[in-house]
Motif scaffolding. Structure first.
Motif, PDB file in Angstrom:
ATOM      1  N   TYR A 151       0.808  -1.320  -0.034  1.00  0.00           N
ATOM      2  CA  TYR A 151      -0.038  -0.151  -0.091  1.00  0.00           C
ATOM      3  C   TYR A 151       0.957   1.400  -0.162  1.00  0.00           C
ATOM      4  O   TYR A 151       0.604   2.260  -0.717  1.00  0.00           O
ATOM      5  N   TRP A 156      -1.509   3.038  -2.096  1.00  0.00           N
ATOM      6  CA  TRP A 156      -1.773   3.949  -1.286  1.00  0.00           C
ATOM      7  C   TRP A 156      -0.468   4.851  -0.846  1.00  0.00           C
ATOM      8  O   TRP A 156      -0.291   4.882   0.267  1.00  0.00           O
ATOM      9  N   LEU A 202      -6.931   3.133  -5.386  1.00  0.00           N
ATOM     10  CA  LEU A 202      -7.956   2.409  -4.417  1.00  0.00           C
ATOM     11  C   LEU A 202      -9.340   2.672  -4.576  1.00  0.00           C
ATOM     12  O   LEU A 202     -10.140   1.648  -4.588  1.00  0.00           O
TER      13      LEU A 202
END
Length: 391
Positions: A151, A156, A202
């Motif tokens: 992530y 992210w 996302l």
């Protein structure tokens, strides 16, 4: 048996009480602690299940509601884990652990002092279910770092400053079924949280897996980011993938994959009220269970009746019955009613071969009864033959 109990009680009096101060724990963030024989100054052994550990809140028989304890036979150690609620910020929690050596029945006791440090709760959370791992596998710091790197570096990047694990639990503890084969992993549910806004990637992934939400489990589905997780050793169940928070357009409360809610900042599960419980409509169930099948049955019976009725009329048309003809004559000229053959077998009076009286005198039959003459209609006899020659 009494000898064994006596050894256990005697060992309990020899228990060693010791307080250990651990590093501060952040609220709203998962903490985990491995409990093994070294905490009690026991030597490690290769004997399986030699040591038993029983943790509880000091002065109480059980652990706090936000804390869990599970024993792993694979690691031969117990694990304390949980997410402290915000209300414990700046407070101390003391955990009492009693250890038992099953070989010698020696018991020892330690007390762990946990200091809770305040922290801002994560505003946005990513929820996922990993199918090919058990909860104890994610207790390994290396695997947690690999998951966070996916992530922070790819999906992210905005969360690289404060990304942390908010919640983690075995899938079977959250309502999932046990695997068919015992050697398969049970799965683990993980929530990653951060105060950063969700990335566009996302949000696109959320839209990609939204059609799968109506399915309870779908580990056979693949997504555009499937290879990113598989390269690190994670296989996700995309039916359980959610992004929840202020920037996702979803509810602000955390929800697990089974739909049971945990309100943010609280460690207790709150069930629905009686007014929010769904009510059962028996009229609809009666309609689907009785009325609709009854209507179908009535239509079916009517259809069969029509078929049988039309078939019966067709048979009558093909084989008509000929009524019996009754000739009634006056009592002055004829005797009582004479029954004749059916019209089908009745002779044709206009035929040349028939006559009221036979042409042959030998075959003329007339009877006289009380002055009345009865004439029997009969067909004309065939011609006589003599040696194949008509006479």
């Amino acid at each position: 048996m009494w000898k064994i109990y006596g050894i256990f009680i005697f060992g309990a009096f020899l228990a060693v009480s010791e307080a250990l101060n651990l590093d501060p724990i952040f609220v709203s963030e998962l903490f985990s602690l491995r409990i093994d024989a070294t905490y009690f100054n026991w030597s490690s052994t290769l004997t399986p299940n030699q040591y038993v550990f029983r943790p509880s809140l000091e002065g109480y028989p059980d652990l706090p509601s936000w804390m869990r304890y599970m024993y792993s036979e694979e690691h031969r150690a117990g694990f304390l884990y949980g997410t402290p609620p915000d209300r414990l910020a700046g407070k101390e929690v003391r955990i009492e652990i009693v250890g038992l050596n099953r070989n010698t029945y020696e018991t020892r006791q330690i007390v762990l002092s946990l200091w809770m440090t305040g922290k801002v709760a994560a505003r946005n959370v990513v929820q996922m279910k990993i199918d090919n791992l058990d909860w104890v596998h994610l207790m390994d710091p290396g695997r947690i770092e690999n998951l966070k790197n996916i992530y922070e570096k790819d999906l992210w990047p905005e969360s690289s400053r404060d990304l942390h694990i908010v919640f983690m639990e075995a899938a079977t503890k959250m309502g999932a079924r046990l695997p068919v084969l015992p050697q398969l992993q049970e799965g683990v549910i993980v929530h990653l949280g951060s105060n950063a806004m969700f990335s566009d990637r996302l949000l696109e992934l959320q839209e990609e897996v939204k059609p799968l939400y109506k399915i309870s489990t779908c580990n056979y589905k693949r997504t555009s980011v499937q290879t990113i997780f598989e390269n690190v050793g994670f296989r996700l169940d995309w039916c359980a993938f959610r992004i929840v928070g202020d920037d996702s357009g979803a509810e602000d409360s955390l929800k697990n994959t089974q739909g049971i809610g945990l309100e943010r900042g609280q460690d207790r599960w709150h069930g629905m009220s009686r007014a929010d419980a769904p009510q059962r409509n028996y009229i609809d169930e009666f309609t689907f269970a009785v009325a609709i099948p009854g209507m179908i049955l009535a239509i079916f019976i009517a259809f069969l009746s029509c078929i049988l009725c039309f078939q019966h009329k067709t048979i009558e048309r093909k084989n008509p019955t000929v009524p019996i003809v009754k000739l009634t004559q006056d009592s002055a000229n004829y005797p009582a009613t004479t029954l004749l053959k059916s019209l089908k077998d009745a002779p044709n009076l206009n035929s040349e071969n028939l006559s009221l009286q036979s042409q042959s005198p030998n075959h003329a039959q007339e009877t006289v009864t009380d002055g009345n003459v009865n004439v029997y209609m009969r067909p004309k006899p065939p011609p006589y033959k003599r040696n194949g020659v008509h006479i």
